[in-house]
Design an enzyme around this catalytic site. Structure first.
Site, PDB file in Angstrom:
ATOM      1  N   ASP A   1      10.808 -21.071 -11.022  1.00 44.17           N
ATOM      2  CA  ASP A   1      11.699 -20.092 -11.657  1.00 44.17           C
ATOM      3  C   ASP A   1      11.102 -19.793 -13.032  1.00 44.17           C
ATOM      4  OD1 ASP A   1      14.103 -18.556 -12.385  1.00 44.17           O
ATOM      5  OD2 ASP A   1      15.037 -19.611 -10.714  1.00 44.17           O
TER       6      ASP A   1
ATOM      7  N   HIS B   1      12.105 -13.722 -11.272  1.00 50.58           N
ATOM      8  CA  HIS B   1      12.186 -15.134 -11.698  1.00 50.58           C
ATOM      9  C   HIS B   1      10.800 -15.781 -11.718  1.00 50.58           C
ATOM     10  CE1 HIS B   1      16.520 -15.579 -12.103  1.00 50.58           C
ATOM     11  NE2 HIS B   1      16.718 -15.005 -10.932  1.00 50.58           N
TER      12      HIS B   1
ATOM     13  N   GLU C   1      17.492 -10.909  -7.944  1.00 46.35           N
ATOM     14  CA  GLU C   1      17.515 -10.547  -9.350  1.00 46.35           C
ATOM     15  C   GLU C   1      16.144 -10.122  -9.892  1.00 46.35           C
ATOM     16  OE1 GLU C   1      21.250 -13.266 -10.857  1.00 46.35           O
ATOM     17  OE2 GLU C   1      19.290 -14.228 -10.884  1.00 46.35           O
TER      18      GLU C   1
END
Ligand code: TNX
Length: 768
Positions: A188, A259, A340
């Site tokens: 991440d 990410h 995202e």
């Protein structure tokens, strides 16, 4: 013959709650009948096994040894032993367990045998036993099989890193709960955690950040501590094998295309703009302010610097990484994230735009879909299945992808209708980073997912017909670790919710019984204590409320959901502890605290700091209705209950109004002399919350005719975002006060939420 006799002496069907029998199993078996008597498990006992059960026999022997019972393994069948027998043809994971005073027989499929052993371990007493003591196993007949084939738990090791020893402990917890999948979130923005031989900078650079934000996002600063860690390939192999021995599949997750800050910090050419410096939106560490270029993130959230989708070398890199990943993880499913991913850079990047044109893609969402589909072809060619978060539906699903539905269930429903396999992981209720308690006192991300809502969760949405429902493989809880920096915190967040989830996933839908689960909780807690597991007792939270007392002042009312518990309370810290029988009268300022004791052990506590003024406990009415999200405690009475927030917005006492004024009328009961009113309020423009334009105080003797005595728009802070609007005036005699807090109006341009109605908050009116 012996078998038949045993079955005959097995009596009562257990439907009434397993606790009554002293047996407390989680997840609850599909069927269980109690017998009479018990098997005496002594030091030197024999475990008989067959080829198929050899590994499980060794596992059981090792665990019994830790309980102080040494056993002997035997391939030959001997009497008065634990028999682990193979059964063929059963549903995966199914087993039966038959215990009597003469023997214990577990038979099942290979994984079923393992689950049978887990059940046996839960039949053992939880109290510590001295070495060489006899353990009693009650006589019982259990026939059991899992409801769902996918029973998962996720753990994020990027935001915080956990050593391999804890990962094994986590896996043991899953095994105890008959879970079968561990989703390991390995990469991440805040750290890359898996060694990749071909790209050594991923760990030497990507696994470490210069600092971490302090407190709840956006935080109050940066701790300036270098932080990180990674798993070597050797450790990973060892963990995968450890999990396999416990019938748990490990699904690795390598996040893309978003990410990805940590990977980009190691190899800037993965970004659309390799020369642009990484933006750390809040509080970069002083160390990272000195170095320029790409950096591992130090705060939480979603970041715009993502993998470039136009550059072929990005795909070359990811294929190399996935090749090594596949050599470490034999799982059918490989998770590639997909969530995202901001499209800002792709819109600006010439290579991404060229890709969109060359491939005839509609827009950047279609580019994300292209990205995932290209990676899917690679994984499929290697015989693996791609899993992604539900954003992979946007712009078109990759043909064979499995979808993890996290933003509610809609993504899962849509995917199942498109005949794609689905794993349900909706934020509500299976995000275990959200609080279990209304009185949460540790730092958590926010939200509220109590034990009850996890237990009540049904993974198959009612919207699906039975054919579509078949695509729901099961569910999983996610453990994002922004606010979990230690293994103990992870345990505190997952227990006892993991136990509830295991029952959702394992036990037949019809036999799920919340009251019965609640009866088993104390025994479950005993087991956690026994093995040194940290857990939350929020389920037993005391509910405290402040009510008006007849004739003035307050009553402090305490409620517990546990009828057998004792509540003790103290008034002021030095006071002695008293037994609670009825609401406690409160006649002045001070600190109240109370505890719930169960079996002599403190289980939960509440406290309140009461600040008395002339308005405390008096009758109060308001005109506008507060927003349903901020109704206060006891409605308008919140304004005169003697308490106000010490922790910002997350305090339950607030009354919140959208666009409306607060107009409160207080009846002091008799005519009194007053000289000031202070309103406790909130100033948090980022959340659309504004101070009132002014606060006006008017007085009256008859409650009908009021005259204004003072007005103020001053603000005296008591914390970063909270404080008082004080209105002082010449002393005046009055029975009624009318306080009007004028709403700010529309949010000005340039501010978050510009053009919308401002919120107005108040939680106390202090009258002197
Ligand atoms: C959303 S769930 C995320 C994570 C955060 C989490 C916090 C998902 C696919 N993305 O990156 O850690 O919320 O609850």
């Amino acid at each position: 013959m012996k078998q038949i006799l045993i079955v005959l002496c097995l009596a009562t069907q257990v439907g009434m709650g397993q606790q009554a029998t002293g047996v407390s199993l989680v997840p609850r078996p599909a069927s269980m009948k109690m017998g009479s008597g018990s098997f005496r498990l002594r030091d030197g006992a024999v475990i008989c096994y067959v080829a198929q059960s050899a590994a499980t026999a060794r596992y059981l022997a090792d665990l019994l040894a830790t309980q102080g019972v040494r056993t002997r393994l035997s391939k030959k069948r001997v009497p008065h032993a634990i028999q682990l027998r193979a059964a063929t043809g059963g549903k995966p994971g199914s087993y039966s367990l038959l215990s009597s005073k003469d023997e214990i027989v577990i038979s099942g499929t290979t994984d079923g045998l393992f689950y049978g052993v887990q059940t046996l371990l839960q039949l053992l007493p939880t109290k510590s036993v001295a070495r060489k003591q006899t353990l009693l196993v009650p006589a019982v007949r259990i026939d059991d099989a899992p409801r769902f084939s996918y029973r998962g738990m996720h753990l994020d090791v990027s935001r915080h890193f956990f050593p391999a020893t804890f990962i094994k402990r986590f896996i043991d917890y899953l095994a105890q709960h008959k879970m079968n999948t561990f989703h390991w979130h390995l990469t991440d923005d805040q750290g890359w955690r898996i060694e990749i031989k071909k790209y050594p900078l991923l760990i030497s650079k990507g696994a470490f950040r210069n600092g971490t934000i302090i407190g709840r996002y956006p935080g109050t600063g940066n701790d300036n501590q270098r932080y990180g860690g990674f798993y070597t390939q050797r450790e990973i192999r060892d963990i995968v094998k450890y999990a396999e021995q416990r019938h748990i599949t490990v699904i690795p997750e390598i996040e893309m295309p978003g990410h990805s800050s940590a990977a980009i910090a190691a190899y800037p050419w993965l970004s659309c703009f390799p020369d642009r410096e990484t933006v750390i939106p809040t509080h970069p560490s002083s160390g990272s302010q000195l170095v320029h270029g790409k950096k591992v993130q130090e705060t939480w959230g979603v970041f715009e610097d993502v993998f470039c989708a136009g550059n072929d070398s990005t795909f070359g890199f990811l294929e190399d990484v996935l090749t090594e990943v596949m050599s470490l993880f034999p799982s059918r499913m490989i998770h590639v994230g997909g969530d995202e991913c901001p499209k800002v850079n792709w819109k600006e990047c010439p290579k991404c735009q060229a890709r969109i044109r060359a491939e005839g893609l509609a827009d950047e969402h279609a580019l994300q879909s292209y990205f995932i589909q290209r990676i899917e072809r690679f994984l499929n060619a290697a015989g693996r299945t791609l899993v992604g978060w539900d954003e992979i539906l946007e712009g078109g699903l990759a043909p064979n992808a499995v979808v993890m539905s996290w933003r509610g269930e809609a993504g899962g429903i849509a995917a199942a209708r498109q005949r794609h396999q689905v794993i349900m992981t909706p934020q509500k209720p299976v995000y275990f980073d959200q609080s279990q308690s209304k009185n949460e006192d540790s730092l958590v991300i926010g939200g509220f997912n109590p034990l009850e809502s996890v237990y009540a969760y049904e993974p198959v949405p009612a919207e699906l017909d039975s054919a579509q429902a078949g695509f729901i493989l099961g569910a999983q809880a996610n453990v994002w670790t922004e606010y979990m920096s230690s293994p103990k915190k992870v345990e505190y967040m997952i227990f006892p919710r993991l136990s509830a989830l295991s029952e959702v996933l394992w036990s037949p839908k019809e036999s799920r019984d919340r009251a019965d689960f609640e009866r088993r909780l104390p025994a479950l807690f005993q087991r956690y204590d026994h093995q040194g597991t940290r857990y939350s007792t929020a389920f037993y939270d005391l509910k405290a409320s402040l009510l008006p007392a007849a004739g003035g002042g307050l009553l402090w009312k305490l409620e517990s959901r546990e009828p057998t518990g004792l509540i003790k309370y103290t008034v002021d810290s030095a006071g002695r502890e008293m037994l609670y029988n009825e609401p406690v009268p409160v006649r002045g300022s001070g600190r109240l605290s109370a505890r719930l004791y169960m079996a002599g052990k403190p289980m939960s506590s509440v406290s309140a700091t009461i600040r008395f003024s002339r308005s405390t406990g008096r009758a109060v009415t308001i005109t506008a209705v507060p927003n349903e999200k901020y109704p206060g405690q006891g409605g308008a009475f919140s304004l005169v209950n003697g308490i106000y927030s010490n922790k910002g917005l997350s305090f339950p006492d607030w009354l919140g109004f959208v666009g409306d004024d607060l107009v409160a009328t207080i009846d002091l009961g008799t005519r009194d002399t007053v000289r000031s009113v202070r309103m406790h309020t909130l100033d948090q423009n980022g959340s659309w919350v504004y101070l009132p334009a002014y606060v006006d105080v008017a007085v009256s003797d008859d409650g009908v005719n009021f005259r204004s005595v003072g007005r103020s728009s001053e603000f005296v802070k008591d914390t970063l975002t909270m404080g008082f609007v004080p209105v002082s005036f010449t002393a005046v005699g009055a029975r009624y006060l009318r306080v009007t807090a004028k709403n700010y109006g529309l949010i000005p341009t340039g501010k978050p939420g510009a053009g919308n109605k401002a919120w107005l908050f108040a939680d106390e009116l202090i009258v002197e």
